[in-house]
Design a protein around this motif. Sequence first.
Motif, short mmCIF file in Angstrom:
data_model
loop_
_atom_site.label_atom_id
_atom_site.label_comp_id
_atom_site.label_asym_id
_atom_site.label_seq_id
_atom_site.Cartn_x
_atom_site.Cartn_y
_atom_site.Cartn_z
N TYR A 96 0.83 -1.22 0.00
CA TYR A 96 0.00 0.00 0.00
C TYR A 96 0.87 1.27 0.00
N THR A 97 1.56 1.49 -1.07
CA THR A 97 2.42 2.67 -1.29
C THR A 97 3.53 2.79 -0.26
N GLY A 98 3.96 1.69 0.32
CA GLY A 98 5.12 1.70 1.20
C GLY A 98 4.88 2.12 2.63
N ASN A 99 3.67 2.46 3.01
CA ASN A 99 3.40 2.91 4.37
C ASN A 99 3.17 1.77 5.35
N VAL A 100 2.71 0.64 4.86
CA VAL A 100 2.38 -0.49 5.72
C VAL A 100 3.34 -1.62 5.40
N LYS A 101 3.86 -2.29 6.44
CA LYS A 101 4.78 -3.41 6.24
C LYS A 101 4.11 -4.68 6.74
N ARG A 102 4.17 -5.72 5.92
CA ARG A 102 3.58 -7.01 6.26
C ARG A 102 4.52 -8.13 5.87
N TYR A 103 4.46 -9.20 6.63
CA TYR A 103 5.23 -10.40 6.31
C TYR A 103 4.48 -11.19 5.25
N LYS A 104 5.22 -11.63 4.22
CA LYS A 104 4.63 -12.43 3.14
C LYS A 104 5.38 -13.75 3.04
N ALA A 105 4.66 -14.85 3.17
CA ALA A 105 5.25 -16.19 3.13
C ALA A 105 5.88 -16.49 1.78
N VAL A 106 5.25 -16.06 0.71
CA VAL A 106 5.78 -16.32 -0.63
C VAL A 106 7.11 -15.59 -0.83
#
Length: 122
Positions: free
Chosen positions: A45-55
């Motif tokens: 989301y335009t670099g504001n939110v960081k999330r872990y992605k398994a892939v």
Amino acid sequence: LKLNDRTTIQELHSKGYSNRAIARELNCSPSTVGYELKRDTVSVYTGNVKRYKAVEGQSTYELHRNKCGRKSLFLRRHKFIDYVSHCFHNQGWSLDACVGYALAKGIFQKDQVVSTKTLYNY
């Protein structure tokens, strides 16, 4: 970790579980979970939110795994191997003659050449 372990990390982390709780679920060390979360958290989301992605974690693992281990001289000294292949097949030279000529004429330096024993093994 396998992809299904990383998927479990992603699901439990998004639900707010701690690293220790996730580690208990996977039967691994909490530091393993922490390193995995730190290494493979991406911006969305335009670099504001960081999330872990398994892939992303799995692709990073596969990329690092391909780069590990000792690479053979055959791969690192491919220019010399191509030169020897040309001389051997097109001019009918022996492998010893190819190495000796390349060193005598200064076509290749000593650190760019593989031994004749290595050539015979290939």
